[in-house]
Design a protein around this motif. Sequence first.
Motif, PDB file in Angstrom:
ATOM      1  N   PHE A  16      11.572   6.681  -3.373  1.00 37.71           N
ATOM      2  CA  PHE A  16      10.661   7.041  -1.837  1.00 37.71           C
ATOM      3  C   PHE A  16       9.735   7.244  -1.449  1.00 37.71           C
ATOM      4  O   PHE A  16       8.461   7.608  -2.935  1.00 37.71           O
ATOM      5  N   ILE A  17       9.312   6.308  -0.525  1.00 37.68           N
ATOM      6  CA  ILE A  17       8.016   5.294  -0.701  1.00 37.68           C
ATOM      7  C   ILE A  17       7.500   6.744   1.141  1.00 37.68           C
ATOM      8  O   ILE A  17       8.408   6.734   2.017  1.00 37.68           O
ATOM      9  N   ASN A  18       5.757   6.751   0.768  1.00 34.85           N
ATOM     10  CA  ASN A  18       5.343   7.450   1.463  1.00 34.85           C
ATOM     11  C   ASN A  18       3.892   6.319   2.093  1.00 34.85           C
ATOM     12  O   ASN A  18       3.840   5.601   1.625  1.00 34.85           O
ATOM     13  N   ASP A  19       3.796   6.283   3.216  1.00 39.96           N
ATOM     14  CA  ASP A  19       2.718   5.733   4.358  1.00 39.96           C
ATOM     15  C   ASP A  19       2.472   4.494   3.751  1.00 39.96           C
ATOM     16  O   ASP A  19       1.550   3.930   2.949  1.00 39.96           O
ATOM     17  N   ALA A  20       3.707   3.341   3.757  1.00 38.44           N
ATOM     18  CA  ALA A  20       3.315   2.397   2.965  1.00 38.44           C
ATOM     19  C   ALA A  20       3.439   0.999   4.103  1.00 38.44           C
ATOM     20  O   ALA A  20       4.141   1.115   5.039  1.00 38.44           O
ATOM     21  N   SER A  62       5.786   1.147   7.075  1.00 36.49           N
ATOM     22  CA  SER A  62       7.042   2.848   6.971  1.00 36.49           C
ATOM     23  C   SER A  62       6.310   4.163   6.159  1.00 36.49           C
ATOM     24  O   SER A  62       5.435   3.890   5.611  1.00 36.49           O
ATOM     25  N   LYS A  63       6.278   5.092   7.354  1.00 37.39           N
ATOM     26  CA  LYS A  63       5.679   6.369   7.137  1.00 37.39           C
ATOM     27  C   LYS A  63       6.909   6.944   5.480  1.00 37.39           C
ATOM     28  O   LYS A  63       6.363   7.632   4.909  1.00 37.39           O
ATOM     29  N   THR A 110       0.848  -1.433  -0.185  1.00 39.12           N
ATOM     30  CA  THR A 110      -0.031   0.084   0.269  1.00 39.12           C
ATOM     31  C   THR A 110       0.393   1.235   0.172  1.00 39.12           C
ATOM     32  O   THR A 110       1.910   1.651   0.291  1.00 39.12           O
ATOM     33  N   GLY A 111       0.175   2.347   0.007  1.00 41.27           N
ATOM     34  CA  GLY A 111       1.140   3.675  -0.500  1.00 41.27           C
ATOM     35  C   GLY A 111       1.438   4.404  -1.796  1.00 41.27           C
ATOM     36  O   GLY A 111       1.284   3.883  -2.807  1.00 41.27           O
ATOM     37  N   ASN A 112       2.207   5.421  -1.541  1.00 40.69           N
ATOM     38  CA  ASN A 112       2.662   5.793  -2.086  1.00 40.69           C
ATOM     39  C   ASN A 112       3.861   6.208  -2.812  1.00 40.69           C
ATOM     40  O   ASN A 112       4.977   5.515  -1.958  1.00 40.69           O
TER      41      ASN A 112
END
Length: 259
Positions: free
Chosen positions: A195-199, A210-211, A169-171
Amino acid sequence: LQSNLNIEMTKEIAKFYLVSEPFKSLKFIKEFLSLPIIAEEWMYDNVEGDIKLQEFYGEYDLKNNQIIEDSLQGKAQIKEAKIRFHKDIDIVNTKSLDISFKDNKLHFDLIEPIFKDKKLDGSYVTIHNLTSQEKGQVDVFIKTDSKLDKDVLDILKAYKINLPLIQKTGNTQASLLMKFPYDASKEMTTYGEFFINDAQIAINNFIFDSKNAQVVLNDTIVEIKNSDFKYKNMIDAVVNLSLDTKTLKSLGDANIKSF
Protein backbone atom coordinates in the motif's frame (compact mmCIF):
# COMPACT_ATOMS: atom_id res chain seq x y z
CA LEU A 1 25.22 -27.43 27.55
CA GLN A 2 24.39 -26.42 31.12
CA SER A 3 20.83 -27.31 32.03
CA ASN A 4 18.41 -28.51 34.62
CA LEU A 5 17.25 -31.92 33.48
CA ASN A 6 14.44 -34.15 34.68
CA ILE A 7 14.33 -37.74 33.41
CA GLU A 8 11.73 -40.47 33.86
CA MET A 9 12.73 -43.90 32.55
CA THR A 10 11.34 -47.34 31.89
CA LYS A 11 13.16 -50.18 30.11
CA GLU A 12 11.75 -48.97 26.78
CA ILE A 13 11.38 -45.16 27.01
CA ALA A 14 13.27 -42.24 28.53
CA LYS A 15 11.20 -39.08 28.97
CA PHE A 16 13.18 -35.89 29.47
CA TYR A 17 12.40 -32.25 30.29
CA LEU A 18 15.01 -29.55 30.45
CA VAL A 19 15.70 -25.83 30.65
CA SER A 20 19.15 -24.47 29.91
CA GLU A 21 21.63 -21.71 30.27
CA PRO A 22 22.52 -19.96 26.97
CA PHE A 23 24.58 -22.06 24.55
CA LYS A 24 25.99 -21.57 21.05
CA SER A 25 24.34 -24.08 18.73
CA LEU A 26 21.93 -26.98 18.33
CA LYS A 27 24.42 -28.88 16.17
CA PHE A 28 25.06 -31.36 18.98
CA ILE A 29 21.71 -33.04 18.22
CA LYS A 30 22.61 -33.68 14.55
CA GLU A 31 23.76 -37.23 15.23
CA PHE A 32 20.45 -38.07 16.93
CA LEU A 33 18.03 -36.33 14.55
CA SER A 34 17.90 -36.92 10.80
CA LEU A 35 16.48 -33.89 8.98
CA PRO A 36 16.05 -32.81 5.34
CA ILE A 37 18.71 -30.34 4.12
CA ILE A 38 16.43 -27.26 4.21
CA ALA A 39 15.39 -28.05 7.80
CA GLU A 40 19.03 -28.46 8.83
CA GLU A 41 19.87 -25.04 7.37
CA TRP A 42 17.21 -23.39 9.56
CA MET A 43 18.04 -25.45 12.63
CA TYR A 44 21.80 -25.00 12.50
CA ASP A 45 22.97 -22.35 10.00
CA ASN A 46 20.50 -19.54 9.22
CA VAL A 47 20.29 -18.24 12.80
CA GLU A 48 23.17 -16.94 14.92
CA GLY A 49 23.22 -16.17 18.63
CA ASP A 50 23.25 -17.79 22.04
CA ILE A 51 20.22 -20.06 22.51
CA LYS A 52 18.42 -20.46 25.81
CA LEU A 53 15.96 -23.33 26.10
CA GLN A 54 13.07 -22.04 28.19
CA GLU A 55 11.49 -25.47 28.15
CA PHE A 56 12.05 -28.60 26.09
CA TYR A 57 10.36 -32.00 26.31
CA GLY A 58 10.99 -35.20 24.41
CA GLU A 59 11.01 -38.97 24.56
CA TYR A 60 13.80 -41.36 23.60
CA ASP A 61 13.28 -44.94 22.40
CA LEU A 62 15.89 -46.97 24.31
CA LYS A 63 15.26 -50.18 22.36
CA ASN A 64 15.82 -48.61 18.94
CA ASN A 65 18.25 -45.94 20.14
CA GLN A 66 16.43 -42.99 18.58
CA ILE A 67 14.45 -39.90 19.46
CA ILE A 68 10.65 -40.21 19.14
CA GLU A 69 10.20 -37.20 16.88
CA ASP A 70 6.46 -36.72 17.49
CA SER A 71 7.11 -36.21 21.21
CA LEU A 72 9.40 -33.19 20.82
CA GLN A 73 8.14 -29.77 21.83
CA GLY A 74 9.64 -26.70 23.38
CA LYS A 75 10.33 -22.97 23.51
CA ALA A 76 13.60 -21.11 23.18
CA GLN A 77 14.91 -17.58 22.87
CA ILE A 78 17.96 -16.05 21.21
CA LYS A 79 18.78 -12.52 22.38
CA GLU A 80 20.47 -10.18 19.87
CA ALA A 81 19.94 -12.83 17.21
CA LYS A 82 21.01 -12.59 13.58
CA ILE A 83 18.85 -14.34 11.00
CA ARG A 84 19.42 -14.81 7.28
CA PHE A 85 16.39 -15.40 5.04
CA HIS A 86 18.56 -16.39 2.06
CA LYS A 87 22.30 -16.90 1.47
CA ASP A 88 22.36 -13.96 -0.99
CA ILE A 89 20.65 -11.52 1.40
CA ASP A 90 22.26 -9.55 4.23
CA ILE A 91 21.47 -10.58 7.78
CA VAL A 92 18.54 -9.26 9.79
CA ASN A 93 19.44 -8.10 13.31
CA THR A 94 16.84 -8.64 16.05
CA LYS A 95 16.42 -7.71 19.69
CA SER A 96 15.48 -11.36 20.18
CA LEU A 97 14.23 -14.36 18.30
CA ASP A 98 11.40 -16.25 20.03
CA ILE A 99 11.28 -19.89 18.91
CA SER A 100 8.60 -22.51 19.45
CA PHE A 101 8.39 -26.12 18.34
CA LYS A 102 5.37 -28.41 18.53
CA ASP A 103 3.59 -30.92 16.30
CA ASN A 104 6.60 -30.95 13.97
CA LYS A 105 6.28 -27.18 13.35
CA LEU A 106 9.17 -24.81 14.04
CA HIS A 107 8.25 -21.12 14.36
CA PHE A 108 10.55 -18.07 14.62
CA ASP A 109 9.08 -14.75 15.80
CA LEU A 110 11.37 -11.83 14.99
CA ILE A 111 11.32 -9.24 17.79
CA GLU A 112 12.27 -5.71 16.69
CA PRO A 113 14.03 -6.89 13.52
CA ILE A 114 16.16 -4.46 11.48
CA PHE A 115 17.28 -5.03 7.88
CA LYS A 116 19.59 -2.33 6.50
CA ASP A 117 18.05 0.30 8.87
CA LYS A 118 14.51 -0.83 7.88
CA LYS A 119 12.14 -2.11 10.57
CA LEU A 120 10.55 -5.48 9.81
CA ASP A 121 8.23 -5.71 12.85
CA GLY A 122 5.68 -8.50 12.43
CA SER A 123 7.94 -10.70 10.31
CA TYR A 124 8.30 -14.42 11.01
CA VAL A 125 9.49 -17.76 9.65
CA THR A 126 7.49 -20.98 10.09
CA ILE A 127 8.61 -24.45 9.03
CA HIS A 128 5.72 -26.88 8.64
CA ASN A 129 6.35 -30.66 8.83
CA LEU A 130 9.98 -30.01 9.78
CA THR A 131 11.18 -33.60 9.47
CA SER A 132 9.25 -34.60 6.32
CA GLN A 133 11.00 -34.30 2.95
CA GLU A 134 7.70 -34.89 1.18
CA LYS A 135 5.46 -32.50 3.16
CA GLY A 136 7.97 -30.01 4.55
CA GLN A 137 7.50 -26.32 3.75
CA VAL A 138 9.17 -23.08 4.83
CA ASP A 139 6.98 -19.96 5.12
CA VAL A 140 8.81 -16.63 5.16
CA PHE A 141 6.62 -13.64 6.05
CA ILE A 142 8.16 -10.18 5.73
CA LYS A 143 6.40 -7.02 6.87
CA THR A 144 7.72 -3.46 6.66
CA ASP A 145 6.59 0.15 6.55
CA SER A 146 9.59 1.11 4.44
CA LYS A 147 9.32 2.29 0.86
CA LEU A 148 9.57 -0.25 -1.96
CA ASP A 149 13.19 0.53 -2.78
CA LYS A 150 16.24 -1.43 -3.94
CA ASP A 151 16.85 -3.03 -0.52
CA VAL A 152 13.35 -4.53 -0.43
CA LEU A 153 13.44 -5.51 -4.12
CA ASP A 154 16.79 -7.28 -3.56
CA ILE A 155 15.06 -9.61 -1.09
CA LEU A 156 12.58 -10.52 -3.83
CA LYS A 157 15.31 -10.92 -6.46
CA ALA A 158 17.15 -13.43 -4.26
CA TYR A 159 14.08 -15.64 -4.66
CA LYS A 160 13.91 -14.89 -8.43
CA ILE A 161 10.90 -12.57 -7.99
CA ASN A 162 11.19 -9.53 -10.25
CA LEU A 163 8.82 -6.72 -9.30
CA PRO A 164 9.10 -4.30 -12.24
CA LEU A 165 8.73 -1.08 -10.24
CA ILE A 166 10.70 0.90 -7.70
CA GLN A 167 9.52 3.58 -5.31
CA LYS A 168 11.62 6.76 -5.31
CA THR A 169 9.85 8.62 -2.50
CA GLY A 170 6.91 8.21 -0.13
CA ASN A 171 5.72 5.53 2.28
CA THR A 172 4.68 1.92 1.85
CA GLN A 173 3.01 -0.66 4.07
CA ALA A 174 4.28 -3.94 2.69
CA SER A 175 3.61 -7.57 3.55
CA LEU A 176 4.96 -10.55 1.66
CA LEU A 177 4.42 -14.28 2.23
CA MET A 178 6.66 -16.77 0.41
CA LYS A 179 6.11 -20.53 0.70
CA PHE A 180 8.96 -22.90 -0.18
CA PRO A 181 8.31 -26.66 -0.35
CA TYR A 182 11.24 -28.92 0.54
CA ASP A 183 10.43 -30.94 -2.58
CA ALA A 184 12.20 -29.21 -5.50
CA SER A 185 9.60 -30.58 -7.95
CA LYS A 186 6.98 -28.34 -6.29
CA GLU A 187 6.93 -24.63 -7.06
CA MET A 188 7.20 -21.89 -4.46
CA THR A 189 4.20 -19.58 -4.09
CA THR A 190 4.25 -15.87 -3.38
CA TYR A 191 1.65 -13.38 -2.24
CA GLY A 192 2.36 -9.77 -1.36
CA GLU A 193 0.44 -6.56 -0.77
CA PHE A 194 2.00 -3.11 -0.97
CA PHE A 195 0.00 0.00 0.00
CA ILE A 196 1.82 3.05 -1.34
CA ASN A 197 1.19 6.67 -0.26
CA ASP A 198 2.42 10.03 -1.62
CA ALA A 199 5.00 8.34 -3.78
CA GLN A 200 7.05 8.80 -6.88
CA ILE A 201 7.17 5.45 -8.70
CA ALA A 202 9.30 4.26 -11.59
CA ILE A 203 8.38 1.41 -13.94
CA ASN A 204 11.68 0.96 -15.75
CA ASN A 205 12.47 4.58 -16.77
CA PHE A 206 8.85 5.79 -16.73
CA ILE A 207 8.33 7.91 -13.61
CA PHE A 208 4.94 9.04 -12.28
CA ASP A 209 3.43 10.32 -9.02
CA SER A 210 0.76 8.59 -6.98
CA LYS A 211 -1.04 9.69 -3.82
CA ASN A 212 -2.41 6.20 -3.25
CA ALA A 213 -1.80 2.84 -4.91
CA GLN A 214 -2.30 -0.80 -4.03
CA VAL A 215 0.14 -3.26 -5.60
CA VAL A 216 -0.66 -6.96 -5.28
CA LEU A 217 1.91 -9.64 -6.15
CA ASN A 218 0.38 -13.08 -6.77
CA ASP A 219 3.16 -15.41 -7.97
CA THR A 220 4.10 -14.00 -11.39
CA ILE A 221 1.16 -11.58 -11.69
CA VAL A 222 1.48 -7.98 -10.48
CA GLU A 223 -1.76 -6.03 -10.13
CA ILE A 224 -1.82 -2.28 -9.61
CA LYS A 225 -5.25 -1.45 -8.21
CA ASN A 226 -7.02 1.91 -8.01
CA SER A 227 -3.74 3.75 -8.41
CA ASP A 228 -3.87 7.51 -8.35
CA PHE A 229 -1.73 8.34 -11.39
CA LYS A 230 -0.21 11.70 -12.31
CA TYR A 231 2.35 12.20 -15.07
CA LYS A 232 3.89 15.68 -15.13
CA ASN A 233 1.15 18.17 -16.03
CA MET A 234 -0.22 15.95 -18.77
CA ILE A 235 -2.56 13.45 -17.18
CA ASP A 236 -4.40 12.80 -13.92
CA ALA A 237 -6.12 9.41 -13.77
CA VAL A 238 -7.04 6.35 -11.71
CA VAL A 239 -5.31 3.30 -13.17
CA ASN A 240 -5.85 -0.46 -12.87
CA LEU A 241 -3.15 -2.61 -14.41
CA SER A 242 -2.29 -6.31 -14.50
CA LEU A 243 1.26 -7.30 -15.50
CA ASP A 244 2.69 -10.80 -16.04
CA THR A 245 6.33 -10.66 -14.93
CA LYS A 246 7.24 -13.70 -17.04
CA THR A 247 5.80 -12.58 -20.38
CA LEU A 248 5.87 -8.82 -19.61
CA LYS A 249 2.40 -8.57 -21.12
CA SER A 250 0.03 -6.12 -19.43
CA LEU A 251 -3.62 -5.27 -19.53
CA GLY A 252 -5.48 -2.48 -17.80
CA ASP A 253 -7.74 0.54 -17.85
CA ALA A 254 -7.63 4.17 -16.81
CA ASN A 255 -10.33 6.54 -15.61
CA ILE A 256 -8.98 9.89 -16.80
CA LYS A 257 -9.90 12.86 -14.58
CA SER A 258 -7.96 15.48 -16.56
CA PHE A 259 -5.75 15.47 -19.66
